[in-house]
Design a protein around this motif. Structure first.
Motif, PDB file in Angstrom:
ATOM      1  N   ILE A 164     -12.199   0.794 -11.782  1.00 32.31           N
ATOM      2  CA  ILE A 164     -11.513   1.909 -11.120  1.00 32.31           C
ATOM      3  C   ILE A 164     -11.153   1.466  -9.709  1.00 32.31           C
ATOM      4  O   ILE A 164     -12.034   1.056  -8.944  1.00 32.31           O
ATOM      5  N   PRO A 165      -9.900   1.533  -9.325  1.00 35.40           N
ATOM      6  CA  PRO A 165      -9.542   1.173  -7.947  1.00 35.40           C
ATOM      7  C   PRO A 165     -10.260   2.065  -6.935  1.00 35.40           C
ATOM      8  O   PRO A 165     -10.348   3.283  -7.120  1.00 35.40           O
ATOM      9  N   VAL A 166     -10.785   1.442  -5.892  1.00 35.86           N
ATOM     10  CA  VAL A 166     -11.492   2.200  -4.867  1.00 35.86           C
ATOM     11  C   VAL A 166     -10.582   3.271  -4.274  1.00 35.86           C
ATOM     12  O   VAL A 166     -11.019   4.393  -3.978  1.00 35.86           O
ATOM     13  N   GLU A 167      -9.306   2.942  -4.124  1.00 36.30           N
ATOM     14  CA  GLU A 167      -8.361   3.902  -3.561  1.00 36.30           C
ATOM     15  C   GLU A 167      -8.255   5.156  -4.423  1.00 36.30           C
ATOM     16  O   GLU A 167      -8.071   6.265  -3.900  1.00 36.30           O
ATOM     17  N   ASP A 168      -8.365   4.994  -5.745  1.00 36.21           N
ATOM     18  CA  ASP A 168      -8.292   6.158  -6.635  1.00 36.21           C
ATOM     19  C   ASP A 168      -9.512   7.051  -6.475  1.00 36.21           C
ATOM     20  O   ASP A 168      -9.410   8.280  -6.531  1.00 36.21           O
ATOM     21  N   VAL A 169     -10.672   6.453  -6.299  1.00 34.76           N
ATOM     22  CA  VAL A 169     -11.885   7.248  -6.085  1.00 34.76           C
ATOM     23  C   VAL A 169     -11.738   8.067  -4.810  1.00 34.76           C
ATOM     24  O   VAL A 169     -12.009   9.273  -4.786  1.00 34.76           O
ATOM     25  N   ALA A 170     -11.299   7.415  -3.741  1.00 35.18           N
ATOM     26  CA  ALA A 170     -11.134   8.109  -2.459  1.00 35.18           C
ATOM     27  C   ALA A 170     -10.098   9.220  -2.559  1.00 35.18           C
ATOM     28  O   ALA A 170     -10.288  10.323  -2.040  1.00 35.18           O
ATOM     29  N   ARG A 171      -8.987   8.937  -3.232  1.00 34.74           N
ATOM     30  CA  ARG A 171      -7.882   9.912  -3.304  1.00 34.74           C
ATOM     31  C   ARG A 171      -8.191  11.055  -4.265  1.00 34.74           C
ATOM     32  O   ARG A 171      -7.974  12.235  -3.940  1.00 34.74           O
ATOM     33  N   ARG A 172      -8.695  10.725  -5.451  1.00 37.33           N
ATOM     34  CA  ARG A 172      -8.841  11.733  -6.497  1.00 37.33           C
ATOM     35  C   ARG A 172     -10.115  12.565  -6.365  1.00 37.33           C
ATOM     36  O   ARG A 172     -10.140  13.727  -6.795  1.00 37.33           O
ATOM     37  N   LEU A 173     -11.158  11.996  -5.788  1.00 40.41           N
ATOM     38  CA  LEU A 173     -12.435  12.702  -5.721  1.00 40.41           C
ATOM     39  C   LEU A 173     -12.862  13.052  -4.299  1.00 40.41           C
ATOM     40  O   LEU A 173     -13.390  14.134  -4.058  1.00 40.41           O
ATOM     41  N   PHE A 174     -12.629  12.135  -3.354  1.00 42.77           N
ATOM     42  CA  PHE A 174     -13.181  12.309  -2.020  1.00 42.77           C
ATOM     43  C   PHE A 174     -12.097  12.585  -0.971  1.00 42.77           C
ATOM     44  O   PHE A 174     -12.277  12.272   0.211  1.00 42.77           O
TER      45      PHE A 174
END
Length: 363
Positions: free
Chosen positions: A43-53
């Protein structure tokens, strides 16, 4: 109705490396909207930050209603009548910055310091591990009050005994006071997605940081305490080999069931009818896993199969209660260490059974 609906699980959790681990049990493509929550690779780190955090925790004052003659802040009620409120000193409520509905994640004293998810679950985690590890899952529970990020090696590892597993490092923190920020070594048995201790006798596998102004993450201490994910593979493989070499006969398996799920009281008295039915159902389920389930049966007759049967039952068959879904309960048990304690207790119970058998045989 569970707080973690299928809709929530398909939008507020991200599952990676599905080309190797498969889809999660709650996978529903039609509930994921325009953007899937499953990733074939990391999972791209950017997706975690954008989609969840993509929000932050805010501190809000807490107020209580006072009599109309009190000299405090005045607001109007929905009916246009004046209402007077007094701010409670020394207390704060933590809320999400992206919600304006008054939803409170937690209530604390002023000494509490929220740990930002992006900083503690992404930035700090990246500083602890190296570039060969990848984000394998991430998610929010309880409306954002609980969050986690898991990193793991990209591909699963298979021991000579045929046990396929994946070492992980789990980072989690909360905004409801239920858990300190925690970094924890875990191992997932890939065939059934169970999380097990890296080594049942090992200590120092997690690191906890309190939500206070004086508590901070020290990277050197974190790396030393967690021994990183790569060493977990060696520890777990050695544990599997050791457990697979310990023979457990049918008789000893029956003795273990008697000790783990007794059908009588501590002094041999008969259990109440309801408790007896529950015990018999649990024993039947454990026996079925041990003899017939592909997640356990290949190693039947060994200590590894006994522990795997217990772990698999607790993850996938034990009843859930109240508003907690199985996914939420499993994740919370993992981050709080409840599953680690369960594994250790099961192992100690089996050790007592084996020791008793050896004592009888020596007579």
């Amino acid at each position: 109705m569970s707080l973690e609906t299928l809709q929530t699980l398909n939008t507020q959790t991200l599952i990676g490396n599905t080309a190797h681990r498969g889809t999660a049990w709650h996978y529903r493509a039609e509930l994921q909207g325009d953007e899937p929550n499953h990733y074939p690779g990391p999972i791209p780190v950017e997706d975690v930050a954008r989609r969840l955090f993509g929000w932050h925790a805010e501190s809000r004052a807490i107020a209580v209603e006072r009599p109309a003659d009190a000299r405090t802040m005045t607001h109007e009620s929905p009916k246009g009548e004046p209402m007077r409120w007094m701010v409670v000193p020394g207390r704060q409520a933590i809320v999400r910055s992206d919600r304006r509905d008054g939803h409170v994640l937690g209530v604390f004293t002023d000494a509490y310091v929220p740990h930002p998810y992006t900083e503690y679950l992404l930035t700090s985690l990246a500083n602890i591990v190296d570039d060969s590890l990848s984000v394998s899952s991430a998610g929010l529970l309880k409306g954002g009050a609980v969050a986690w990020v898991e990193v793991s090696v990209p591909e699963s590892i298979t021991t000579p005994e045929g046990v396929e597993f994946r070492p992980n490092l789990l980072a989690t923190t909360t905004l409801d006071g239920s858990l300190a920020t925690t970094y924890k070594r875990t191992v997932t048995d890939v065939v059934c997605d169970n999380t097990r201790n890296a080594a049942l006798r090992e200590r120092g596998q997690d690191l906890k940081i309190r939500h206070s102004r004086s508590s901070h993450l020290k990277l050197g201490a974190a790396r030393e305490a967690l021994a990183l994910v790569h060493t977990t593979a060696d520890a777990f493989a050695a544990e599997v080999a050791r457990l697979c070499q310990i023979d457990v006969s049918r008789h000893m398996w029956g003795r273990f069931l008697d000790a783990w799920v007794p059908t009588t009281g501590a002094h041999g008295e008969k259990l109440p009818a309801k408790a007896l039915r529950h015990a018999e159902k649990k024993r039947e389920s454990l026996a079925g896993l041990y003899r017939h389930d592909r997640r356990v049966e290949p190693w039947a007759g060994t200590a590894h199969a006994v522990l795997q049967a217990v772990n698999t039952y607790e993850h996938h068959h034990s009843p859930t209660r109240g508003e907690t879904s199985r996914a939420q309960r499993n994740m919370l048990r993992t981050v709080t260490g409840a599953y680690a304690a369960l594994d250790t207790t099961a192992w100690k119970t089996l050790q007592r059974v084996l020791a008793d058998e050896r004592a009888v045989a020596a007579v």
